[in-house]
Design a protein around this motif. Structure first.
Motif, PDB file in Angstrom:
ATOM      1  N   HIS A  32       0.930  -1.148   0.074  1.00  0.00           N
ATOM      2  CA  HIS A  32      -0.009   0.118  -0.152  1.00  0.00           C
ATOM      3  C   HIS A  32       0.937   1.117   0.044  1.00  0.00           C
ATOM      4  O   HIS A  32       1.858   1.317   0.942  1.00  0.00           O
ATOM      5  N   ILE A  33       0.823   2.059  -0.963  1.00  0.00           N
ATOM      6  CA  ILE A  33       1.266   3.464  -0.971  1.00  0.00           C
ATOM      7  C   ILE A  33       0.572   4.608  -1.007  1.00  0.00           C
ATOM      8  O   ILE A  33      -0.471   4.486  -1.541  1.00  0.00           O
ATOM      9  N   ARG A 137      -5.552  10.498  -9.707  1.00  0.00           N
ATOM     10  CA  ARG A 137      -5.168   9.356  -8.836  1.00  0.00           C
ATOM     11  C   ARG A 137      -4.170   8.457 -10.012  1.00  0.00           C
ATOM     12  O   ARG A 137      -3.414   7.513  -9.357  1.00  0.00           O
ATOM     13  N   SER A 138      -4.299   8.833 -11.125  1.00  0.00           N
ATOM     14  CA  SER A 138      -3.360   8.051 -11.879  1.00  0.00           C
ATOM     15  C   SER A 138      -1.780   8.183 -11.776  1.00  0.00           C
ATOM     16  O   SER A 138      -1.051   7.381 -12.153  1.00  0.00           O
ATOM     17  N   GLN A 139      -1.226   9.342 -10.937  1.00  0.00           N
ATOM     18  CA  GLN A 139      -0.166   9.530 -10.723  1.00  0.00           C
ATOM     19  C   GLN A 139       0.187   8.453  -9.835  1.00  0.00           C
ATOM     20  O   GLN A 139       1.611   7.828  -9.773  1.00  0.00           O
ATOM     21  N   VAL A 140      -0.622   8.018  -8.866  1.00  0.00           N
ATOM     22  CA  VAL A 140      -0.007   6.838  -7.880  1.00  0.00           C
ATOM     23  C   VAL A 140       0.147   5.545  -8.771  1.00  0.00           C
ATOM     24  O   VAL A 140       1.019   4.550  -8.368  1.00  0.00           O
ATOM     25  N   GLU A 141      -0.826   5.408  -9.630  1.00  0.00           N
ATOM     26  CA  GLU A 141      -0.516   3.923 -10.313  1.00  0.00           C
ATOM     27  C   GLU A 141       0.697   4.231 -11.496  1.00  0.00           C
ATOM     28  O   GLU A 141       1.372   3.050 -11.712  1.00  0.00           O
ATOM     29  N   ALA A 142       0.965   5.099 -11.703  1.00  0.00           N
ATOM     30  CA  ALA A 142       2.355   5.414 -12.673  1.00  0.00           C
ATOM     31  C   ALA A 142       3.399   5.376 -11.675  1.00  0.00           C
ATOM     32  O   ALA A 142       4.376   4.708 -11.835  1.00  0.00           O
ATOM     33  N   GLN A 143       3.431   5.490 -10.309  1.00  0.00           N
ATOM     34  CA  GLN A 143       4.628   5.333  -9.394  1.00  0.00           C
ATOM     35  C   GLN A 143       4.690   4.011  -9.014  1.00  0.00           C
ATOM     36  O   GLN A 143       5.877   3.470  -9.014  1.00  0.00           O
ATOM     37  N   ILE A 144       3.483   3.214  -9.093  1.00  0.00           N
ATOM     38  CA  ILE A 144       3.731   1.816  -8.893  1.00  0.00           C
ATOM     39  C   ILE A 144       4.066   1.171 -10.080  1.00  0.00           C
ATOM     40  O   ILE A 144       4.995   0.104 -10.002  1.00  0.00           O
ATOM     41  N   GLY A 145       3.962   1.752 -11.212  1.00  0.00           N
ATOM     42  CA  GLY A 145       4.508   1.133 -12.569  1.00  0.00           C
ATOM     43  C   GLY A 145       5.893   1.242 -12.633  1.00  0.00           C
ATOM     44  O   GLY A 145       6.757   0.546 -13.000  1.00  0.00           O
ATOM     45  N   ARG A 146       6.527   2.604 -12.041  1.00  0.00           N
ATOM     46  CA  ARG A 146       7.926   2.716 -11.926  1.00  0.00           C
ATOM     47  C   ARG A 146       8.552   1.675 -10.779  1.00  0.00           C
ATOM     48  O   ARG A 146       9.675   1.429 -11.029  1.00  0.00           O
ATOM     49  N   TRP A 147       7.883   1.663  -9.670  1.00  0.00           N
ATOM     50  CA  TRP A 147       8.463   0.778  -8.768  1.00  0.00           C
ATOM     51  C   TRP A 147       8.654  -0.714  -9.493  1.00  0.00           C
ATOM     52  O   TRP A 147       9.659  -1.347  -9.351  1.00  0.00           O
ATOM     53  N   LYS A 148       7.687  -1.167 -10.259  1.00  0.00           N
ATOM     54  CA  LYS A 148       7.669  -2.548 -10.703  1.00  0.00           C
ATOM     55  C   LYS A 148       8.915  -2.428 -11.880  1.00  0.00           C
ATOM     56  O   LYS A 148       9.521  -3.592 -12.152  1.00  0.00           O
ATOM     57  N   GLN A 149       8.900  -1.600 -12.509  1.00  0.00           N
ATOM     58  CA  GLN A 149       9.892  -1.247 -13.644  1.00  0.00           C
ATOM     59  C   GLN A 149      11.424  -1.234 -12.783  1.00  0.00           C
ATOM     60  O   GLN A 149      12.267  -2.003 -13.651  1.00  0.00           O
ATOM     61  N   VAL A 150      11.590  -0.617 -11.970  1.00  0.00           N
ATOM     62  CA  VAL A 150      12.936  -0.566 -11.351  1.00  0.00           C
ATOM     63  C   VAL A 150      13.263  -1.948 -10.533  1.00  0.00           C
ATOM     64  O   VAL A 150      14.399  -2.342 -10.431  1.00  0.00           O
ATOM     65  N   PHE A 151      12.311  -2.006  -9.733  1.00  0.00           N
ATOM     66  CA  PHE A 151      12.480  -3.131  -8.563  1.00  0.00           C
ATOM     67  C   PHE A 151      11.739  -4.514  -8.891  1.00  0.00           C
ATOM     68  O   PHE A 151      12.335  -5.379  -8.130  1.00  0.00           O
ATOM     69  N   ALA A 165      11.201  -4.229   5.469  1.00  0.00           N
ATOM     70  CA  ALA A 165      12.722  -3.283   5.300  1.00  0.00           C
ATOM     71  C   ALA A 165      12.843  -2.959   3.919  1.00  0.00           C
ATOM     72  O   ALA A 165      13.328  -2.016   3.279  1.00  0.00           O
ATOM     73  N   GLU A 166      12.759  -4.164   2.918  1.00  0.00           N
ATOM     74  CA  GLU A 166      12.941  -4.049   1.579  1.00  0.00           C
ATOM     75  C   GLU A 166      12.027  -3.109   0.825  1.00  0.00           C
ATOM     76  O   GLU A 166      12.613  -2.089  -0.111  1.00  0.00           O
ATOM     77  N   THR A 167      10.816  -2.826   1.105  1.00  0.00           N
ATOM     78  CA  THR A 167      10.205  -1.934   0.671  1.00  0.00           C
ATOM     79  C   THR A 167      10.181  -0.496   0.980  1.00  0.00           C
ATOM     80  O   THR A 167      10.018   0.519   0.192  1.00  0.00           O
ATOM     81  N   LYS A 168      10.651  -0.607   2.478  1.00  0.00           N
ATOM     82  CA  LYS A 168      10.811   0.992   2.724  1.00  0.00           C
ATOM     83  C   LYS A 168      12.318   1.382   2.231  1.00  0.00           C
ATOM     84  O   LYS A 168      12.117   2.621   1.879  1.00  0.00           O
ATOM     85  N   VAL A 169      13.471   0.741   1.774  1.00  0.00           N
ATOM     86  CA  VAL A 169      14.376   1.142   1.212  1.00  0.00           C
ATOM     87  C   VAL A 169      14.056   1.265  -0.218  1.00  0.00           C
ATOM     88  O   VAL A 169      14.420   2.282  -0.828  1.00  0.00           O
ATOM     89  N   ALA A 170      13.246   0.457  -1.023  1.00  0.00           N
ATOM     90  CA  ALA A 170      12.875   0.640  -2.300  1.00  0.00           C
ATOM     91  C   ALA A 170      12.065   2.229  -2.406  1.00  0.00           C
ATOM     92  O   ALA A 170      12.163   2.876  -3.143  1.00  0.00           O
ATOM     93  N   ALA A 171      11.062   2.257  -1.307  1.00  0.00           N
ATOM     94  CA  ALA A 171      10.444   3.676  -1.460  1.00  0.00           C
ATOM     95  C   ALA A 171      11.122   4.914  -1.213  1.00  0.00           C
ATOM     96  O   ALA A 171      11.218   5.767  -1.878  1.00  0.00           O
ATOM     97  N   LYS A 172      12.237   4.536  -0.376  1.00  0.00           N
ATOM     98  CA  LYS A 172      13.248   5.864  -0.165  1.00  0.00           C
ATOM     99  C   LYS A 172      14.150   6.055  -1.674  1.00  0.00           C
ATOM    100  O   LYS A 172      14.427   7.170  -1.909  1.00  0.00           O
ATOM    101  N   ALA A 173      14.463   5.013  -2.212  1.00  0.00           N
ATOM    102  CA  ALA A 173      15.089   4.815  -3.471  1.00  0.00           C
ATOM    103  C   ALA A 173      14.329   5.540  -4.309  1.00  0.00           C
ATOM    104  O   ALA A 173      14.930   6.538  -5.417  1.00  0.00           O
TER     105      ALA A 173
END
Length: 189
Positions: A32-33, A137-151, A165-173
């Motif tokens: 959840h973000i 709200r599409s901005q949060v969906e785009a950020q989820i897309g970036r998350w999955k593209q990067v991580f 901890a892994e998801t907290k580090v990924a969010a900060k990155a």
């Protein structure tokens, strides 16, 4: 706010192929973000099991939010009085809550929700989305897309605490990458 599923390390098929005995182990977590639309930063995140609904995870998500929130955009999974009460307790009665009501919704106790139901009935759902700003709200969906593209769409850790901890580090990155700016493209016609 929005959520997405992340796969957990499990059976890769080798045991089934070679031994013919083990079933596929399908485990996943729910991420959840919450996103600040002006900056694109993830301001809160929470990893839960797949059994935790969006509305149930909301109170824990809000504990990480320190700034004032005047507008809350979410999908229909957050439709309910419990969500309204939670948000009003945290941010005050003046918070604008934009949740698309289900198609078969009836008017109830919440004035904002009633306004959304009336606006959709009068002008249609697409018009309501534009007028209410729900399309942001599409901005949060785009950020989820970036998350999955990067991580990727899977967690590497096996232990739940380490997955958190892994998801907290990924969010900060991701926030750090966002702060560096987005690429600008020159259109050539």
């Amino acid at each position: 706010m929005d959520s997405t599923g992340l796969k957990v390390h499990g059976d890769n098929g080798w045991h089934r192929e070679k031994q013919g005995t083990r079933k596929a182990h399908k485990t996943w977590r729910k991420l959840h973000i919450g996103l600040e639309p002006e900056t694109g930063d993830i301001v809160t995140s929470k990893l839960t099991t797949e059994h935790v609904g969006d509305d149930t995870a909301l109170p824990d998500l809000l504990t990480d939010v320190d700034e004032d929130v005047s507008r809350f955009l979410v999908d229909g999974a957050y439709d309910g009085l419990g969500v309204v009460d939670c948000l009003e307790n945290k941010f005050g009665a003046g918070i604008e809550i934009i949740v698309p009501p289900p198609k078969n919704s009836v008017r109830g106790k919440n004035a904002q929700r009633n306004h959304h139901i009336d606006a959709i009935a009068e002008r249609g759902r697409m018009n309501w989305q534009v007028k209410s700003g729900y399309n942001q709200r599409s901005q949060v969906e785009a950020q989820i897309g970036r998350w999955k593209q990067v991580f990727g769409d899977r967690l590497q850790a096996r232990d739940f605490d380490r997955q958190i901890a892994e998801t907290k580090v990924a969010a900060k990155a991701l926030n750090r990458m966002t702060s560096l700016g987005r690429a600008e493209y020159e259109r050539v016609f």
